[in-house]
Motif scaffolding. Structure first.
Motif, PDB file in Angstrom:
ATOM      1  N   GLU A  80      15.097  52.893  27.941  1.00  0.00           N
ATOM      2  CA  GLU A  80      15.612  51.709  28.626  1.00  0.00           C
ATOM      3  C   GLU A  80      15.931  50.597  27.635  1.00  0.00           C
ATOM      4  O   GLU A  80      16.953  49.903  27.763  1.00  0.00           O
ATOM      5  CB  GLU A  80      14.587  51.236  29.663  1.00  0.00           C
TER       6      GLU A  80
ATOM      7  N   LEU B 139      14.088  42.890  29.394  1.00  0.00           N
ATOM      8  CA  LEU B 139      14.683  43.497  28.198  1.00  0.00           C
ATOM      9  C   LEU B 139      15.880  42.695  27.703  1.00  0.00           C
ATOM     10  O   LEU B 139      16.073  42.545  26.496  1.00  0.00           O
ATOM     11  CB  LEU B 139      15.095  44.934  28.494  1.00  0.00           C
ATOM     12  N   SER B 140      16.659  42.160  28.631  1.00  0.00           N
ATOM     13  CA  SER B 140      17.845  41.404  28.225  1.00  0.00           C
ATOM     14  C   SER B 140      17.465  40.151  27.451  1.00  0.00           C
ATOM     15  O   SER B 140      18.251  39.670  26.627  1.00  0.00           O
ATOM     16  CB  SER B 140      18.681  41.035  29.451  1.00  0.00           C
TER      17      SER B 140
ATOM     18  N   LYS C 167      18.630  47.233  22.086  1.00  0.00           N
ATOM     19  CA  LYS C 167      17.578  46.579  21.312  1.00  0.00           C
ATOM     20  C   LYS C 167      17.104  47.453  20.151  1.00  0.00           C
ATOM     21  O   LYS C 167      17.065  48.686  20.257  1.00  0.00           O
ATOM     22  CB  LYS C 167      16.375  46.256  22.220  1.00  0.00           C
TER      23      LYS C 167
ATOM     24  N   TYR D 214      20.738  49.067  33.131  1.00  0.00           N
ATOM     25  CA  TYR D 214      20.195  48.410  31.950  1.00  0.00           C
ATOM     26  C   TYR D 214      21.224  47.925  30.941  1.00  0.00           C
ATOM     27  O   TYR D 214      20.958  47.004  30.172  1.00  0.00           O
ATOM     28  CB  TYR D 214      19.218  49.357  31.231  1.00  0.00           C
ATOM     29  N   SER D 215      22.410  48.533  30.918  1.00  0.00           N
ATOM     30  CA  SER D 215      23.339  48.216  29.838  1.00  0.00           C
ATOM     31  C   SER D 215      23.986  46.854  30.004  1.00  0.00           C
ATOM     32  O   SER D 215      24.358  46.211  29.043  1.00  0.00           O
ATOM     33  CB  SER D 215      24.431  49.285  29.752  1.00  0.00           C
TER      34      SER D 215
ATOM     35  N   PRO E   2      14.929  45.169  33.611  1.00  0.00           N
ATOM     36  CA  PRO E   2      16.218  44.911  32.937  1.00  0.00           C
ATOM     37  C   PRO E   2      16.364  43.474  32.464  1.00  0.00           C
ATOM     38  O   PRO E   2      16.886  43.229  31.375  1.00  0.00           O
ATOM     39  CB  PRO E   2      17.251  45.257  34.021  1.00  0.00           C
ATOM     40  N   GLU E   3      15.908  42.530  33.263  1.00  0.00           N
ATOM     41  CA  GLU E   3      16.000  41.122  32.884  1.00  0.00           C
ATOM     42  C   GLU E   3      15.080  40.805  31.705  1.00  0.00           C
ATOM     43  O   GLU E   3      15.454  40.065  30.781  1.00  0.00           O
ATOM     44  CB  GLU E   3      15.649  40.233  34.072  1.00  0.00           C
TER      45      GLU E   3
ATOM     46  N   SER F 146      23.323  43.075  31.472  1.00  0.00           N
ATOM     47  CA  SER F 146      22.274  42.193  31.964  1.00  0.00           C
ATOM     48  C   SER F 146      22.619  41.666  33.347  1.00  0.00           C
ATOM     49  O   SER F 146      23.726  41.203  33.605  1.00  0.00           O
ATOM     50  CB  SER F 146      22.079  41.011  31.010  1.00  0.00           C
TER      51      SER F 146
ATOM     52  N   SER G 288      19.585  48.895  26.618  1.00  0.00           N
ATOM     53  CA  SER G 288      19.725  47.440  26.594  1.00  0.00           C
ATOM     54  C   SER G 288      20.186  46.930  25.236  1.00  0.00           C
ATOM     55  O   SER G 288      20.354  45.721  25.050  1.00  0.00           O
ATOM     56  CB  SER G 288      18.388  46.787  26.969  1.00  0.00           C
TER      57      SER G 288
END
Length: 389
Positions: A305, A284-285, A311, A193-194, A281-282, A196, A309
């Motif tokens: 998560e 969130l990015s 946020k 997650y960190s 992950p995408e 992207s 990311s």
């Protein structure tokens, strides 16, 4: 790693065995595969006992875990739980487990009782959020607190992941660092997650969302407990402050049709139902703000998560969520039903890019102890207290 164990009425030479159990295999697949793998790598034979009805059993079997189908029911009153006790008796008559790690309330109660009755090894219980909590219905306290008080005598170690449950664990009679342990949840993979994995911005492109528009994302099962309606009923007021915002609702559940009908009837703009997605992950990015407005949680993984990311988060003031989000630091914590505070929290973040960036960085700082690597170390230390080498 060999030793002598009882199997049926005989003594046989075999590898030390560990049993994981939960109501359904999908719970084990979602949260506990890394811990199963860790024990396998240390030479233990890992078994799992759960109900296969919700799928994902094959993921557990593919790991080389021995699976036992037990017809647990989430309802403590369901007749299937009597069948489950019968199957557990058979399992424990034929296999001795050096350690049993149980999850989910009903399955854990039955397994703990039968394990002690059948003289199995130590039993650990991870509470992923007690069903009794501040503000819970009185029947939850009558049923689940009473059950846990009774099960205390069959539980060698209680593992919790938020402060409120830790305090309740002490009230139940568990002793700190002897039979009561705190871990930072089930861990979250920073690698996943960190950074992207997306460079195309395809999520926004598919939804016709401009690069400069603000995206608020909620990742949660569409059920009553997740309280999506809290955001939806305030959406028009949030839009009045900034029309170029979008809300992504990710997940499925029994409230899906009802929520979509509410959006249609109230003519709410820029609400996107994405359903079940594997590209979290995408998503969130490409989000600017993440929110979870549940009535109760244990320790919400979707919030962890989002923090990995980078946020800012808006959550309700409940157990678990407030353990992760510090008000004014990496997001905002609002009381349930406080519509004005909810609106103001979103508006502050929508209108201030620098604040979003500062809180996003704070999320990254706050989430460090919750890394999967760290939690694996925490669990290894706990396991080592109960498995004799």
């Amino acid at each position: 790693m060999h030793f002598f164990v009882k199997e049926g009425n005989s003594i046989v030479n075999g590898t030390k065995k560990v049993l994981f159990s939960a109501t359904v295999y999908s719970h084990l697949a979602a949260f506990h595969k890394p811990f199963m793998k860790m024990l396998q790598e240390k030479g233990y034979e890992v078994h799992a006992a759960a109900n296969p009805d919700h799928g994902r059993k094959e993921e557990i079997e593919e790991m080389g875990v021995v699976c036992w189908d037990i017809p647990f029911s989430r309802s403590p009153y369901h007749i299937d739980n009597f069948k489950a006790m019968s199957k557990l008796t058979h399992l424990f008559h034929n296999h001795y487990f050096d350690l049993i790690h149980v999850h989910t309330p009903v399955a854990s109660f039955l397994v703990r009782y039968m394990a002690k009755k059948c003289k199995q090894g130590p039993v650990l219980y991870t509470a992923h959020g007690f069903h009794f909590y501040k503000g819970a219905p009185i029947q939850n306290w009558l049923i689940y607190y009473t059950a846990e008080k009774l099960a205390r005598r069959w539980t060698d170690g209680l593992i919790v992941m938020n402060k409120e449950d830790y305090d309740n664990g002490k009230k139940l009679g568990f002793k700190e660092k002897e039979s009561l342990f705190f871990t930072h949840g089930v861990g979250v993979s920073f690698d996943q997650y960190s950074v992207s994995t997306d460079s195309s911005g395809y999520v926004r492109q598919q939804l016709n969302i401009a690069d400069n528009d603000i995206v608020i994302t909620c990742i949660a099962e569409l059920i009553e407990r997740k309280n999506h309606i809290y955001l939806l009923r305030n959406w028009k007021n949030i839009l009045n402050y900034s029309p170029n915002i979008h809300c992504l609702i990710v997940g499925t559940g029994r409230k899906e049709a009802e929520l979509k009908k509410y959006v249609e009837q109230n003519q709410l703009k820029n609400i996107h139902f994405l359903g079940f997605r594997k590209d979290i992950p995408e998503i969130l990015s490409q989000s600017d703000i993440v929110t979870l407005l549940s009535f109760h949680e244990g320790l919400p993984r979707c919030v962890m998560e989002a923090m990995v990311s980078g946020k800012p988060i808006v959550v309700t003031n409940i157990r678990g969520s407030r353990d992760l989000v510090k008000h004014g630091v990496n997001g905002f914590v609002v009381d349930l039903e406080d519509d004005q505070s909810l609106i103001e929290s979103f508006v502050k973040l929508i209108n201030d890019k620098k604040l979003r960036e500062q809180m996003g960085q704070a999320s990254l700082n706050e989430i460090q102890p919750y890394s999967l690597t760290n939690v694996l170390h925490e669990m290894q230390r706990i396991y080592s207290r109960f498995i004799r080498e």
